[in-house]
Design an enzyme around this catalytic site. Structure first.
Site, short mmCIF file in Angstrom:
data_model
loop_
_atom_site.label_atom_id
_atom_site.label_comp_id
_atom_site.label_asym_id
_atom_site.label_seq_id
_atom_site.Cartn_x
_atom_site.Cartn_y
_atom_site.Cartn_z
N LYS A 132 -10.50 -3.34 -15.56
CA LYS A 132 -9.41 -3.36 -16.45
C LYS A 132 -7.89 -3.87 -15.79
O LYS A 132 -8.15 -3.72 -14.29
CB LYS A 132 -9.01 -2.08 -17.13
CG LYS A 132 -8.75 -1.04 -16.27
CD LYS A 132 -8.67 0.28 -16.89
CE LYS A 132 -8.26 1.41 -15.83
NZ LYS A 132 -8.12 2.68 -16.55
N TYR A 146 21.47 -5.05 -0.67
CA TYR A 146 22.27 -4.49 -1.59
C TYR A 146 22.85 -3.05 -1.67
O TYR A 146 21.84 -2.32 -1.22
CB TYR A 146 21.39 -4.72 -3.15
CG TYR A 146 21.29 -6.05 -3.51
CD1 TYR A 146 22.53 -7.01 -3.44
CD2 TYR A 146 19.99 -6.57 -3.85
CE1 TYR A 146 22.21 -8.52 -4.04
CE2 TYR A 146 19.87 -7.90 -4.28
CZ TYR A 146 20.78 -8.77 -4.57
OH TYR A 146 20.57 -10.12 -4.90
C1 LIG Z 1 -9.19 3.59 -15.73
C2 LIG Z 1 -10.33 4.50 -16.14
C3 LIG Z 1 -11.35 4.70 -15.23
C4 LIG Z 1 -11.49 4.41 -13.79
O1 LIG Z 1 -10.67 5.31 -13.22
P1 LIG Z 1 -10.33 5.38 -11.70
O2 LIG Z 1 -9.81 6.69 -11.43
O3 LIG Z 1 -9.77 4.27 -11.16
O4 LIG Z 1 -12.03 5.53 -11.08
C5 LIG Z 1 -12.48 5.39 -15.96
N1 LIG Z 1 -12.24 5.84 -17.29
C6 LIG Z 1 -11.32 5.52 -18.07
C7 LIG Z 1 -11.30 5.83 -19.30
C8 LIG Z 1 -10.10 4.72 -17.57
O5 LIG Z 1 -9.25 4.56 -18.25
#
Ligand SMILES: *Cc1c(COP(=O)(O)O)cnc(C)c1O
Length: 392
Positions: free
Chosen positions: A42, A275
């Site tokens: 994702k 800045y």
């Molecule tokens: C993003 C996500 C993961 C992966 O989590 P990590 O800590 O990056 O391994 C697993 N399950 C769900 C539901 C997520 O949203």
């Protein structure tokens, strides 16, 4: 953002090592076997590029890919991915015929959502594959325990009617990055009870999945048949530390963020930088300009203000050393203190994080009061990704 409006890759880029990604996936798979691995891609594969990373994960043996949105899943299907693929976050008005028709597994956490899936399956003319999500204590997304019996019973009916196939029961941890946290054992118990209940209501639960990266590394009792691994696959420790090391799993960073210095200059004591003039040189020194800023995902919290140190970069070349950020991180650029004896010139290379012996995303996270997840996922679209290694 198009390639034309991005940064020239000679000037700055995120180098993505797909061999490292494959090695990480294999190392995690060996650690959790016989459980299978879902590599979570994702958010543009946590900023690493969803298509090349998905291909590399598959080439390394990932039986499953996981994404949040339907559009992410659809993109993978359009790229030709035909493997098992789960998506778990969509809104009320989204068309569920799309994932069902594309053979994408979908998460279901509410009886009303299940009704939508059943209707969409009828429209698509095929059986929807669903993963029932129980909220075990994260209190974010997942079926509230008081609705679980209804959801399971409705799923039994929908499965008997051929509208759905219940593939899995699953949930998500709240504090897996802290293996000693009491919530973990509680969630595990709630999860096991929910699976038992689903079975006693007549569901066949072939797959259970609960573990994210941290639990895949540190909580064998949560491995079940499948683990969902995001951050660790990208070579970043999920707990700002040593969960992977303690588990005996060697991870290598997949992203190296690097840039050329745009300029260097000597400054006199008393010179204020950037800045707000929040940093003033106590002594003569040489500073260098790095052409990345908060528009590129460099957190403004990485600034070096007064005596509060910010993040640092590694100066590459014949005299490798860390150089701290001085002054405020701007939209497009920031300044580092190269030290009084610096010989670097414009065009010389620095690594922000991810190289061998360089700061890691976890070091940046610590300096910025955040987590490694945020450091890598926020690297912006203006930063070109370049790819090396197998599986492309
Ligand atoms: C993003 C996500 C993961 C992966 O989590 P990590 O800590 O990056 O391994 C697993 N399950 C769900 C539901 C997520 O949203």
């Amino acid at each position: 953002m198009t390639a034309l409006s991005g940064i020239d890759p000679r000037t700055a880029s995120a180098e993505i090592d797909l061999t490292a990604l494959g090695d990480n996936v294999r190392a995690i798979a060996a650690h959790v076997a016989p459980a299978e691995v879902m590599v979570v891609v994702k958010a543009d594969a946590y900023g690493h590029g969803i298509v090349p990373c998905a291909r590399a994960a598959r080439a390394a043996g990932a039986a499953w890919l996981g994404v949040a949105t339907i559009n992410e899943a659809r993109l993978l299907r359009e790229d030709g991915d035909t493997g098992r693929l789960l998506c778990w976050l969509f809104g009320e008005d989204e068309d569920l015929v799309v994932p069902i028709a594309l053979d994408i597994d979908i998460a279901v956490h509410h009886p009303a959502q299940l009704s939508r899936v059943v209707a969409a399956a009828a429209t698509a003319g095929r059986t929807a594959r669903i993963h029932l999500k129980i909220d075990t204590g994260l209190t974010r997304n997942g079926c509230p325990p008081e609705l679980w019996d209804d959801l399971c019973s409705d799923a039994v009916d929908a499965a008997e009617a051929g509208a759905v196939e219940v593939v899995a029961v699953w949930s998500h941890f709240a504090a897996a990055d802290d293996p000693e946290h009491p919530a973990n054992a509680q969630q595990l118990a709630v999860f096991n009870a929910a699976v038992d209940r689903a079975r006693s209501l007549g569901l066949t639960v072939g797959i259970r999945h609960l573990a994210n990266s941290a639990a895949a590394l540190a909580m064998p009792a949560a491995h079940f048949e499948l683990v969902r691994v995001g951050l660790a696959a990208y070579g970043v420790d999920p707990a700002d530390g040593d969960l992977a090391e303690r588990a005996g799993v060697r991870l290598r960073p997949v992203m190296r963020l690097r840039a050329q210095l745009v300029s260097t200059r000597a400054i006199a004591p008393g010179t204020a930088i950037s800045y707000g003039h929040r940093w003033t040189a106590a002594d003569s020194t040489v500073v260098g300009l790095v052409p990345l800023g908060y528009a590129d995902g460099i957190p403004r919290a990485a600034s070096g203000w007064g005596s509060e140190p910010g993040a640092s970069v590694l100066v590459e070349g014949s005299d490798p050393r860390r150089a701290p950020i001085v002054g405020t991180v701007c939209m497009d650029q920031f300044v580092v203190d190269l030290g009084p004896d610096a010989r670097e010139e414009a065009g010389d290379e620095v690594t922000l994080f991810g190289g061998p012996d360089t700061p890691g995303a976890s070091d940046w996270a610590r300096a910025c009061g955040t987590i490694g997840y945020e450091i890598v996922t926020r690297i912006g679209a203006r930063v070109p990704r370049t790819y090396a290694g197998g599986g492309q």
